[in-house]
Design a protein around this motif. Structure first.
Motif, mmCIF file in Angstrom:
data_model
loop_
_atom_site.group_PDB
_atom_site.id
_atom_site.type_symbol
_atom_site.label_atom_id
_atom_site.label_comp_id
_atom_site.label_asym_id
_atom_site.label_seq_id
_atom_site.Cartn_x
_atom_site.Cartn_y
_atom_site.Cartn_z
ATOM 1 N N MET A 189 -10.421 -17.452 -0.425
ATOM 2 C CA MET A 189 -11.489 -16.707 -1.089
ATOM 3 C C MET A 189 -11.994 -15.562 -0.207
ATOM 4 S SD MET A 189 -11.638 -17.870 -4.048
ATOM 5 C CE MET A 189 -13.051 -17.008 -4.632
ATOM 6 N N THR A 190 -12.067 -15.780 1.104
ATOM 7 C CA THR A 190 -12.481 -14.722 2.022
ATOM 8 C C THR A 190 -11.469 -13.585 2.001
ATOM 9 O OG1 THR A 190 -13.580 -16.352 3.414
ATOM 10 C CG2 THR A 190 -13.110 -14.212 4.398
ATOM 11 N N GLY A 191 -10.187 -13.923 1.982
ATOM 12 C CA GLY A 191 -9.144 -12.897 1.899
ATOM 13 C C GLY A 191 -9.232 -12.099 0.617
ATOM 14 N N ILE A 192 -9.503 -12.777 -0.492
ATOM 15 C CA ILE A 192 -9.639 -12.086 -1.778
ATOM 16 C C ILE A 192 -10.816 -11.117 -1.740
ATOM 17 C CG2 ILE A 192 -10.237 -12.447 -4.204
ATOM 18 C CD1 ILE A 192 -8.550 -15.048 -4.052
ATOM 19 N N VAL A 193 -11.934 -11.553 -1.144
ATOM 20 C CA VAL A 193 -13.111 -10.682 -1.052
ATOM 21 C C VAL A 193 -12.802 -9.454 -0.195
ATOM 22 C CG1 VAL A 193 -15.461 -10.520 -0.130
ATOM 23 C CG2 VAL A 193 -14.788 -12.495 -1.511
ATOM 24 N N PHE A 194 -12.148 -9.659 0.959
ATOM 25 C CA PHE A 194 -11.794 -8.522 1.817
ATOM 26 C C PHE A 194 -10.845 -7.561 1.104
ATOM 27 C CE2 PHE A 194 -12.777 -10.986 5.899
ATOM 28 C CZ PHE A 194 -14.004 -10.362 6.030
ATOM 29 N N LEU A 195 -9.881 -8.079 0.373
ATOM 30 C CA LEU A 195 -8.952 -7.240 -0.368
ATOM 31 C C LEU A 195 -9.689 -6.437 -1.434
ATOM 32 C CD1 LEU A 195 -5.999 -6.430 -0.872
ATOM 33 C CD2 LEU A 195 -5.902 -8.301 -2.533
ATOM 34 N N PRO A 197 -15.801 -26.304 -0.568
ATOM 35 C CA PRO A 197 -14.372 -25.956 -0.556
ATOM 36 C C PRO A 197 -13.715 -26.374 0.761
ATOM 37 C CG PRO A 197 -15.705 -24.001 -0.213
ATOM 38 C CD PRO A 197 -16.654 -25.124 -0.525
ATOM 39 N N SER A 198 -12.418 -26.603 0.677
ATOM 40 C CA SER A 198 -11.672 -26.927 1.891
ATOM 41 C C SER A 198 -11.521 -25.664 2.731
ATOM 42 C CB SER A 198 -10.307 -27.496 1.536
ATOM 43 O OG SER A 198 -9.510 -26.486 0.936
#
Length: 126
Positions: A92-98, A84-85
């Protein structure tokens, strides 16, 4: 169930080579310990030399050749992966943290609700 074959070391010569490599490595460790009065460079040289000899013994065994072939195949597979770019990885990291934060709040609410039901209503402790 998987149909992959598990390869083990069956031949005596292979076991002998791998056992010899382990003995050479152990000799390097013992040599490092015995030579405690010698300069550090000599001690490290003995250990690194034993490590190189043990690696060469394993390299020329069938097990070592299979391991190297596996490493080459794995490297080729990793090169074919679509990575991934930076933007996609950040999103994706933000989605996981959320998701983790929402689940933490949800579990906290459930915990406090169960605490209130059990201790407050059923047992009357509070």
């Amino acid at each position: 169930m998987s149909n992959t074959n598990v390869e083990t070391v069956n031949r005596g010569s292979e076991r002998l080579k791998l056992g010899l490599a382990v003995l050479v490595l152990a000799a390097g460790i013992v040599g490092y310990s015995i030579l405690e009065t010698q300069p550090g460079l000599v001690r490290v040289g003995v250990f690194v030399g034993a490590l190189i000899v043990a690696a060469l013994i394993v390299f020329f065994s069938d097990t070592g050749k299979r391991t190297i072939a596996f490493a080459r195949d794995s490297y080729g597979e990793v090169r074919r992966v679509h990575w991934p770019s930076r933007k996609e990885a950040t999103q994706m990291t933000g989605i996981v943290f959320l998701f983790v934060a929402v689940m933490a709040v949800l579990l906290w609410i459930i915990d406090k609700g169960l605490e209130w039901v059990i201790y407050g209503l059923l047992l009357g402790w509070k």
